[in-house]
Design a protein around this motif. Sequence first.
Motif, PDB file in Angstrom:
ATOM      1  N   ASP A 112     -19.749  12.286  19.225  1.00 43.87           N
ATOM      2  CA  ASP A 112     -20.302  11.130  20.092  1.00 43.87           C
ATOM      3  C   ASP A 112     -18.937  10.403  20.760  1.00 43.87           C
ATOM      4  O   ASP A 112     -17.737  10.957  20.272  1.00 43.87           O
ATOM      5  N   GLY A 113     -19.284   9.805  21.850  1.00 44.24           N
ATOM      6  CA  GLY A 113     -18.309   9.276  22.451  1.00 44.24           C
ATOM      7  C   GLY A 113     -18.710   8.565  23.587  1.00 44.24           C
ATOM      8  O   GLY A 113     -19.740   8.154  24.056  1.00 44.24           O
ATOM      9  N   THR A 114     -17.663   8.406  24.862  1.00 41.46           N
ATOM     10  CA  THR A 114     -17.872   7.748  26.064  1.00 41.46           C
ATOM     11  C   THR A 114     -18.511   9.062  27.000  1.00 41.46           C
ATOM     12  O   THR A 114     -17.840   9.888  27.034  1.00 41.46           O
ATOM     13  N   PRO A 115     -19.585   8.865  27.590  1.00 44.31           N
ATOM     14  CA  PRO A 115     -20.120   9.928  28.819  1.00 44.31           C
ATOM     15  C   PRO A 115     -19.032   9.911  29.877  1.00 44.31           C
ATOM     16  O   PRO A 115     -18.609   9.000  30.359  1.00 44.31           O
ATOM     17  N   ASP A 116     -19.213  11.054  30.472  1.00 47.01           N
ATOM     18  CA  ASP A 116     -18.398  11.209  31.487  1.00 47.01           C
ATOM     19  C   ASP A 116     -19.145  10.695  32.840  1.00 47.01           C
ATOM     20  O   ASP A 116     -20.277  11.097  33.182  1.00 47.01           O
ATOM     21  N   PRO A 117     -18.474   9.825  33.408  1.00 45.47           N
ATOM     22  CA  PRO A 117     -19.422   8.902  34.485  1.00 45.47           C
ATOM     23  C   PRO A 117     -19.512   9.768  35.796  1.00 45.47           C
ATOM     24  O   PRO A 117     -20.266   9.505  36.708  1.00 45.47           O
ATOM     25  N   ARG A 118     -18.680  10.767  35.912  1.00 45.99           N
ATOM     26  CA  ARG A 118     -18.711  11.808  37.000  1.00 45.99           C
ATOM     27  C   ARG A 118     -19.858  12.757  36.827  1.00 45.99           C
ATOM     28  O   ARG A 118     -20.101  13.595  37.838  1.00 45.99           O
ATOM     29  N   GLY A 119     -20.461  12.765  35.576  1.00 47.38           N
ATOM     30  CA  GLY A 119     -21.366  14.071  35.258  1.00 47.38           C
ATOM     31  C   GLY A 119     -22.570  13.581  36.195  1.00 47.38           C
ATOM     32  O   GLY A 119     -23.297  14.642  36.183  1.00 47.38           O
ATOM     33  N   GLY A 120     -23.130  12.620  36.505  1.00 49.43           N
ATOM     34  CA  GLY A 120     -24.221  12.436  37.107  1.00 49.43           C
ATOM     35  C   GLY A 120     -25.444  12.493  36.450  1.00 49.43           C
ATOM     36  O   GLY A 120     -26.789  12.398  36.983  1.00 49.43           O
ATOM     37  N   ARG A 121     -25.518  12.718  35.179  1.00 51.32           N
ATOM     38  CA  ARG A 121     -26.778  12.829  34.189  1.00 51.32           C
ATOM     39  C   ARG A 121     -27.195  11.498  33.833  1.00 51.32           C
ATOM     40  O   ARG A 121     -26.442  10.398  34.262  1.00 51.32           O
ATOM     41  N   ALA A 122     -28.620  11.148  33.535  1.00 47.67           N
ATOM     42  CA  ALA A 122     -29.180   9.997  33.196  1.00 47.67           C
ATOM     43  C   ALA A 122     -28.260   8.996  32.280  1.00 47.67           C
ATOM     44  O   ALA A 122     -28.375   8.022  32.380  1.00 47.67           O
ATOM     45  N   TRP A 123     -27.664   9.915  31.127  1.00 49.86           N
ATOM     46  CA  TRP A 123     -26.886   9.260  30.444  1.00 49.86           C
ATOM     47  C   TRP A 123     -25.568   8.822  30.619  1.00 49.86           C
ATOM     48  O   TRP A 123     -24.746   8.106  29.818  1.00 49.86           O
ATOM     49  N   CYS A 124     -25.199   9.027  31.763  1.00 51.58           N
ATOM     50  CA  CYS A 124     -23.572   8.727  32.303  1.00 51.58           C
ATOM     51  C   CYS A 124     -23.316   7.223  32.198  1.00 51.58           C
ATOM     52  O   CYS A 124     -22.234   6.983  32.191  1.00 51.58           O
ATOM     53  N   ALA A 125     -24.323   6.348  32.343  1.00 50.91           N
ATOM     54  CA  ALA A 125     -24.146   4.896  32.649  1.00 50.91           C
ATOM     55  C   ALA A 125     -23.983   4.295  31.154  1.00 50.91           C
ATOM     56  O   ALA A 125     -23.778   3.113  30.930  1.00 50.91           O
ATOM     57  N   ALA A 126     -24.470   5.110  30.176  1.00 44.16           N
ATOM     58  CA  ALA A 126     -24.526   4.192  28.777  1.00 44.16           C
ATOM     59  C   ALA A 126     -23.085   4.079  28.233  1.00 44.16           C
ATOM     60  O   ALA A 126     -21.973   5.038  28.648  1.00 44.16           O
TER      61      ALA A 126
END
Length: 164
Positions: A112-126
């Motif tokens: 678990d952790g912080t998503p990569d905001p550059r990843g562009g995946r649906a979960w990146c804003a969580a």
Amino acid sequence: MPLDGCLPLLDPGTDRNALDRGLLALATHPQGPGFIRAHLLLWERSLHCFEGRLVWRRNGDAALPSALAGALRQASLGTDVEATRALRGLPLDPERLEPVLDHAWRGSGVADGTPDPRGGRAWCAAPRIGAMLLVRGTEPYGMVVGEWESAEVDDATRRMSQWR
């Protein structure tokens, strides 16, 4: 974290689609990891990649047996249809996974952790995500990527490990 009511998932007559829906209903339930939204990525052995399959959004505060029973008999693929359409067929190369997913894939099976905001995946804003590798027999089955509403999640690793 008691998971009473999960026996329907083990019924030999449960088809793959129902099982996938049940797994995500459990992942979004407060008695499970408690994600607000969960994404199922299936391992495509022949292509050596993960492919997006299903997105499930927490659906009320039903008791766990009721939530699972509803998921198992649901006719549609998920509770977040638009996100499921966007995720469907999305290939993820295991050599290029973002850090949280990569840690679950290569490490203990949960991360678990912080998503990569550059990843562009649906979960990146969580604010925080969790990833859990699913294994069927000795082979990878898929990975669940879940979103939490808050950056602070009590016992995240323990909850995901128990779910897994």
